[in-house]
Motif scaffolding. Structure first.
Motif, mmCIF file in Angstrom:
data_model
loop_
_atom_site.group_PDB
_atom_site.id
_atom_site.type_symbol
_atom_site.label_atom_id
_atom_site.label_comp_id
_atom_site.label_asym_id
_atom_site.label_seq_id
_atom_site.Cartn_x
_atom_site.Cartn_y
_atom_site.Cartn_z
ATOM 1 N N PRO A 85 1.008 -1.231 0.454
ATOM 2 C CA PRO A 85 0.214 0.294 -0.079
ATOM 3 C C PRO A 85 0.371 1.228 0.301
ATOM 4 O O PRO A 85 0.668 2.225 -0.740
ATOM 5 C CB PRO A 85 -1.183 -0.309 1.190
ATOM 6 N N GLN A 134 -7.211 -1.250 -0.456
ATOM 7 C CA GLN A 134 -7.374 -2.257 -1.417
ATOM 8 C C GLN A 134 -8.409 -3.426 -1.073
ATOM 9 O O GLN A 134 -8.417 -4.054 -1.891
ATOM 10 C CB GLN A 134 -6.336 -2.704 -1.957
ATOM 11 N N TYR A 202 -4.094 2.018 6.424
ATOM 12 C CA TYR A 202 -4.074 0.531 5.567
ATOM 13 C C TYR A 202 -3.704 -0.162 6.041
ATOM 14 O O TYR A 202 -2.899 -1.484 6.149
ATOM 15 C CB TYR A 202 -2.428 0.830 4.512
ATOM 16 N N ASP A 205 -4.782 -3.600 4.660
ATOM 17 C CA ASP A 205 -4.439 -4.336 3.548
ATOM 18 C C ASP A 205 -3.117 -4.901 3.602
ATOM 19 O O ASP A 205 -3.199 -5.994 3.345
ATOM 20 C CB ASP A 205 -3.588 -3.063 2.483
#
Length: 218
Positions: A85, A134, A202, A205
Protein backbone atom coordinates in the motif's frame (compact mmCIF):
# COMPACT_ATOMS: atom_id res chain seq x y z
CA UNK A 1 -51.34 -24.76 -18.62
CA UNK A 2 -47.87 -23.26 -18.14
CA UNK A 3 -45.67 -25.15 -15.71
CA UNK A 4 -44.70 -22.70 -12.93
CA UNK A 5 -41.30 -24.31 -12.40
CA UNK A 6 -40.48 -24.02 -16.09
CA UNK A 7 -41.63 -20.39 -16.12
CA UNK A 8 -39.60 -19.56 -12.99
CA UNK A 9 -36.50 -21.21 -14.47
CA UNK A 10 -36.98 -19.29 -17.70
CA UNK A 11 -37.33 -15.99 -15.81
CA UNK A 12 -34.23 -16.77 -13.77
CA UNK A 13 -32.24 -17.44 -16.96
CA UNK A 14 -33.56 -14.23 -18.51
CA UNK A 15 -32.53 -12.18 -15.48
CA UNK A 16 -29.11 -13.82 -15.51
CA UNK A 17 -28.50 -12.97 -19.17
CA UNK A 18 -29.80 -9.43 -18.63
CA UNK A 19 -27.27 -9.07 -15.81
CA UNK A 20 -24.50 -10.17 -18.17
CA UNK A 21 -25.80 -7.87 -20.90
CA UNK A 22 -25.76 -4.87 -18.57
CA UNK A 23 -22.26 -5.76 -17.41
CA UNK A 24 -21.00 -6.28 -20.95
CA UNK A 25 -22.38 -2.96 -22.07
CA UNK A 26 -21.00 -0.94 -19.16
CA UNK A 27 -17.34 -1.73 -18.49
CA UNK A 28 -14.86 -4.07 -20.14
CA UNK A 29 -13.58 -5.28 -16.77
CA UNK A 30 -16.19 -7.99 -17.29
CA UNK A 31 -15.62 -10.45 -20.14
CA UNK A 32 -18.85 -12.49 -20.55
CA UNK A 33 -17.49 -14.90 -23.19
CA UNK A 34 -14.74 -15.96 -20.78
CA UNK A 35 -16.80 -15.46 -17.60
CA UNK A 36 -14.04 -13.30 -16.11
CA UNK A 37 -14.15 -10.20 -13.92
CA UNK A 38 -10.94 -8.18 -13.68
CA UNK A 39 -10.99 -5.75 -10.76
CA UNK A 40 -8.82 -2.80 -11.73
CA UNK A 41 -7.06 -1.69 -8.55
CA UNK A 42 -5.32 1.64 -9.36
CA UNK A 43 -1.55 1.58 -10.00
CA UNK A 44 -1.41 -2.22 -10.05
CA UNK A 45 -0.57 -2.89 -13.72
CA UNK A 46 -4.21 -2.57 -14.79
CA UNK A 47 -3.43 -1.14 -18.24
CA UNK A 48 -0.88 -3.89 -18.83
CA UNK A 49 -3.45 -6.55 -17.93
CA UNK A 50 -6.10 -4.96 -20.16
CA UNK A 51 -3.57 -5.11 -22.98
CA UNK A 52 -2.90 -8.80 -22.30
CA UNK A 53 -6.64 -9.50 -22.25
CA UNK A 54 -7.15 -7.66 -25.53
CA UNK A 55 -9.32 -4.98 -23.90
CA UNK A 56 -9.15 -1.53 -25.49
CA UNK A 57 -12.50 -0.01 -24.54
CA UNK A 58 -13.96 1.69 -21.44
CA UNK A 59 -12.78 0.24 -18.15
CA UNK A 60 -13.28 1.15 -14.51
CA UNK A 61 -11.80 1.16 -11.00
CA UNK A 62 -15.20 0.33 -9.51
CA UNK A 63 -15.45 -2.01 -6.51
CA UNK A 64 -17.27 -5.33 -7.07
CA UNK A 65 -20.55 -4.11 -5.55
CA UNK A 66 -20.78 -1.29 -8.11
CA UNK A 67 -19.26 -3.13 -11.05
CA UNK A 68 -21.64 -6.09 -11.31
CA UNK A 69 -24.66 -7.80 -9.79
CA UNK A 70 -24.45 -10.49 -7.12
CA UNK A 71 -25.37 -13.14 -9.68
CA UNK A 72 -22.57 -12.21 -12.06
CA UNK A 73 -20.11 -11.89 -9.16
CA UNK A 74 -20.91 -15.38 -7.92
CA UNK A 75 -20.91 -17.10 -11.33
CA UNK A 76 -17.85 -15.47 -12.94
CA UNK A 77 -14.17 -15.92 -12.06
CA UNK A 78 -12.81 -12.72 -10.52
CA UNK A 79 -9.24 -11.60 -9.91
CA UNK A 80 -7.40 -8.54 -8.63
CA UNK A 81 -3.78 -7.41 -8.35
CA UNK A 82 -2.76 -5.86 -5.02
CA UNK A 83 0.39 -3.98 -4.11
CA UNK A 84 2.31 -2.87 -1.05
CA UNK A 85 0.00 0.00 0.00
CA UNK A 86 2.86 2.43 0.63
CA UNK A 87 4.57 1.68 -2.67
CA UNK A 88 1.17 2.09 -4.37
CA UNK A 89 0.64 5.45 -2.63
CA UNK A 90 4.02 6.74 -3.84
CA UNK A 91 3.36 5.46 -7.36
CA UNK A 92 0.04 7.31 -7.46
CA UNK A 93 1.57 10.45 -5.92
CA UNK A 94 4.38 10.43 -8.50
CA UNK A 95 1.90 9.89 -11.33
CA UNK A 96 -0.46 12.69 -10.32
CA UNK A 97 2.29 15.22 -9.56
CA UNK A 98 4.41 14.33 -12.59
CA UNK A 99 4.87 16.54 -15.65
CA UNK A 100 2.84 14.30 -17.96
CA UNK A 101 -0.33 14.16 -15.87
CA UNK A 102 -3.15 16.31 -17.31
CA UNK A 103 -6.16 14.40 -15.97
CA UNK A 104 -9.33 15.12 -14.04
CA UNK A 105 -7.68 15.59 -10.63
CA UNK A 106 -5.53 18.43 -11.94
CA UNK A 107 -8.72 20.20 -12.97
CA UNK A 108 -10.23 19.49 -9.56
CA UNK A 109 -7.09 20.52 -7.66
CA UNK A 110 -5.14 23.13 -9.69
CA UNK A 111 -2.27 23.08 -7.15
CA UNK A 112 -1.97 19.28 -7.30
CA UNK A 113 1.57 19.24 -8.71
CA UNK A 114 2.78 21.41 -5.84
CA UNK A 115 1.36 19.23 -3.05
CA UNK A 116 3.64 17.59 -0.53
CA UNK A 117 3.07 13.88 0.05
CA UNK A 118 1.13 14.63 3.26
CA UNK A 119 -1.07 17.19 1.52
CA UNK A 120 -1.68 14.78 -1.33
CA UNK A 121 -2.68 11.98 1.03
CA UNK A 122 -5.08 14.12 3.07
CA UNK A 123 -6.87 15.39 -0.04
CA UNK A 124 -6.89 12.24 -2.16
CA UNK A 125 -8.12 9.94 0.62
CA UNK A 126 -11.42 11.83 0.36
CA UNK A 127 -11.76 10.69 -3.27
CA UNK A 128 -13.07 7.22 -4.03
CA UNK A 129 -10.74 4.56 -5.48
CA UNK A 130 -7.54 6.64 -5.96
CA UNK A 131 -5.57 5.68 -2.83
CA UNK A 132 -8.34 3.93 -0.87
CA UNK A 133 -7.45 0.66 0.90
CA UNK A 134 -7.34 -2.27 -1.51
CA UNK A 135 -9.43 -4.45 0.80
CA UNK A 136 -12.43 -2.86 -0.95
CA UNK A 137 -11.72 -4.98 -4.02
CA UNK A 138 -12.09 -8.44 -2.51
CA UNK A 139 -15.82 -8.69 -1.80
CA UNK A 140 -19.32 -7.82 -2.99
CA UNK A 141 -21.66 -6.27 -0.41
CA UNK A 142 -24.51 -8.62 -1.44
CA UNK A 143 -22.48 -11.83 -1.44
CA UNK A 144 -20.41 -13.96 0.93
CA UNK A 145 -18.08 -14.92 -1.90
CA UNK A 146 -14.60 -13.36 -1.94
CA UNK A 147 -12.61 -12.61 -5.07
CA UNK A 148 -11.36 -15.85 -6.65
CA UNK A 149 -7.74 -14.89 -7.13
CA UNK A 150 -5.43 -12.29 -5.55
CA UNK A 151 -2.14 -11.61 -7.34
CA UNK A 152 0.62 -9.63 -5.68
CA UNK A 153 2.17 -6.90 -7.80
CA UNK A 154 5.57 -7.89 -6.44
CA UNK A 155 5.21 -11.29 -8.18
CA UNK A 156 3.14 -10.00 -11.08
CA UNK A 157 4.42 -11.97 -14.07
CA UNK A 158 4.50 -15.26 -12.21
CA UNK A 159 1.01 -14.72 -10.79
CA UNK A 160 -0.52 -13.62 -14.10
CA UNK A 161 1.20 -16.46 -15.94
CA UNK A 162 -0.30 -19.08 -13.62
CA UNK A 163 -3.74 -17.46 -13.69
CA UNK A 164 -3.89 -17.06 -17.47
CA UNK A 165 -2.84 -20.69 -17.96
CA UNK A 166 -5.68 -21.72 -15.68
CA UNK A 167 -8.11 -19.52 -17.62
CA UNK A 168 -6.67 -20.71 -20.97
CA UNK A 169 -5.58 -17.23 -22.06
CA UNK A 170 -2.50 -16.90 -24.27
CA UNK A 171 0.26 -15.07 -22.44
CA UNK A 172 4.02 -14.56 -22.62
CA UNK A 173 5.40 -11.50 -20.78
CA UNK A 174 3.33 -8.69 -19.28
CA UNK A 175 4.56 -5.25 -20.43
CA UNK A 176 4.52 -2.58 -17.72
CA UNK A 177 2.38 0.19 -19.21
CA UNK A 178 1.64 3.58 -17.59
CA UNK A 179 4.56 3.11 -15.19
CA UNK A 180 5.36 5.90 -12.73
CA UNK A 181 8.97 6.90 -12.14
CA UNK A 182 9.97 7.29 -8.50
CA UNK A 183 12.55 6.30 -5.88
CA UNK A 184 12.09 3.33 -3.57
CA UNK A 185 8.95 4.14 -1.58
CA UNK A 186 10.76 3.76 1.75
CA UNK A 187 12.82 6.88 1.06
CA UNK A 188 9.70 9.08 1.18
CA UNK A 189 8.71 8.41 4.79
CA UNK A 190 10.63 10.12 7.60
CA UNK A 191 7.87 11.61 9.75
CA UNK A 192 6.82 9.40 12.68
CA UNK A 193 3.33 10.87 13.01
CA UNK A 194 2.62 10.51 9.30
CA UNK A 195 3.88 6.93 9.37
CA UNK A 196 1.45 6.13 12.21
CA UNK A 197 -1.42 7.69 10.26
CA UNK A 198 -0.59 5.64 7.16
CA UNK A 199 -0.16 2.38 9.07
CA UNK A 200 -3.54 2.92 10.67
CA UNK A 201 -5.22 3.88 7.38
CA UNK A 202 -3.87 0.82 5.55
CA UNK A 203 -4.12 -1.55 8.50
CA UNK A 204 -6.53 -3.97 6.78
CA UNK A 205 -4.39 -4.10 3.65
CA UNK A 206 -1.32 -4.86 5.75
CA UNK A 207 -3.03 -7.70 7.62
CA UNK A 208 -5.08 -9.29 4.85
CA UNK A 209 -2.51 -9.11 2.06
CA UNK A 210 0.45 -9.89 4.33
CA UNK A 211 2.47 -6.69 3.96
CA UNK A 212 4.73 -5.15 6.59
CA UNK A 213 3.86 -1.93 8.42
CA UNK A 214 5.74 1.15 7.34
CA UNK A 215 8.89 2.03 9.27
CA UNK A 216 10.83 5.26 9.45
CA UNK A 217 13.59 5.59 6.86
CA UNK A 218 16.69 7.38 8.06
Amino acid sequence: MINKNVMNNSLAKLRYHLDIYRSKNSYSNIIPEKKIIFLHNPKCAGNSIYNALGINTKTSHLYPSYLCTKKVWESFYSFVVVRNPFDRLISMFSYHTGDKYKGVYLKKYPELKNYSLKEYFEIMKENEYVIKPQINYISHKNSKKLVNSIIHFEDLNEGINKLFKRLKIDFSILPHLNKSKHKNYKKYFKDDDFIKILNNYYNEDIDFFNYSPLEKNG
